[in-house]
Design a protein around this motif. Sequence first.
Motif, mmCIF file in Angstrom:
data_model
loop_
_atom_site.group_PDB
_atom_site.id
_atom_site.type_symbol
_atom_site.label_atom_id
_atom_site.label_comp_id
_atom_site.label_asym_id
_atom_site.label_seq_id
_atom_site.Cartn_x
_atom_site.Cartn_y
_atom_site.Cartn_z
ATOM 1 N N ASP A 232 0.820 -1.212 0.000
ATOM 2 C CA ASP A 232 0.000 0.000 0.000
ATOM 3 C C ASP A 232 0.861 1.272 0.000
ATOM 4 O O ASP A 232 1.553 1.539 0.985
ATOM 5 C CB ASP A 232 -0.919 -0.006 1.226
ATOM 6 N N ASP B 209 -4.799 0.716 -2.423
ATOM 7 C CA ASP B 209 -4.563 1.835 -1.502
ATOM 8 C C ASP B 209 -3.414 2.705 -1.991
ATOM 9 O O ASP B 209 -2.418 2.927 -1.286
ATOM 10 C CB ASP B 209 -4.348 1.349 -0.057
ATOM 11 N N HIS C 194 -9.275 2.503 0.077
ATOM 12 C CA HIS C 194 -9.060 3.953 -0.049
ATOM 13 C C HIS C 194 -9.262 4.422 -1.492
ATOM 14 O O HIS C 194 -9.701 5.552 -1.719
ATOM 15 C CB HIS C 194 -7.674 4.330 0.477
HETATM 16 MN MN LIG Z 1 -6.807 -0.859 2.897
#
Ligand SMILES: [Mn+2]
Length: 258
Positions: A9, A45, A81
């Motif tokens: 991420d 993300d 996200h």
């Molecule tokens: Mn996440």
Amino acid sequence: MGNSYFIGDVHGHLDKLIALLRNVQLVDEKLRWIGQEATLCFMGDFVDRGPDGIGVIDFVMGLQREAADAGGRVLAVMGNHDLILVAVRFFPQALLAYDGSTFLTNWRRNGGITSDLERLNSSHVEWLLELPAMLKLGKLLVVHADAWFYTRYGRTIDEVNYVFRQLFEDKDTDGLDRLLEDFAERFTFRDFTKATEFMQRYGDTRTRQIIHGHTPITKLSGQPSEKITTPYVYAEGLCINIDGGMYLGSPGFVYRPE
Ligand SMILES: [Mn+2]
């Protein structure tokens, strides 16, 4: 698999991403793809919490085109996200609960960066909406979150991917809110039986391990994020967490399966 690279991420940390890719020589000093036929896979993300989520998306989109021209591949799965940023773009003020929360307020509370929302254009949105919830790559089942909830959205990878996308098609803000709430789940694959069942459900005869992000390794191992530069392998070797926690201070790392 010998020529695959995985990165966890990124959360807007474009500088860290560039350093990682230069270090493994997937990009040159002009940030051009030099990975030839390699496969680079992201865990989702890309945005929120860190300074330059849109910069990260632009860079990855560009690399994807260059890699494809060179016979390589850049892949990614959808993170929560990424999902909420698109939800905020389409339905900022949708009322989600009796407490008056909206996608916009939830996004801000979870690290949303105003300049990302301002710079998000329709090609970013289209690209993000194309990201699958899950994919298979060699021996690995690739999924953003270490969570069981995916099983409520479909019996096959194609079904889950379809249902995620359909929530936007249908403008199903309640469904999107539920999905985003579902991502609060973590740690499920610490249970070896659950991890095995998840892998059997979505994998095939070649699938040997689950690789994921979403839960910074510090939350599993207790190591300080600044020192995390290797994957966290657990559930008797069945699961690989590669979220070093770049937004928590990890430089990040590139994972190359055997
Ligand atoms: Mn996440």
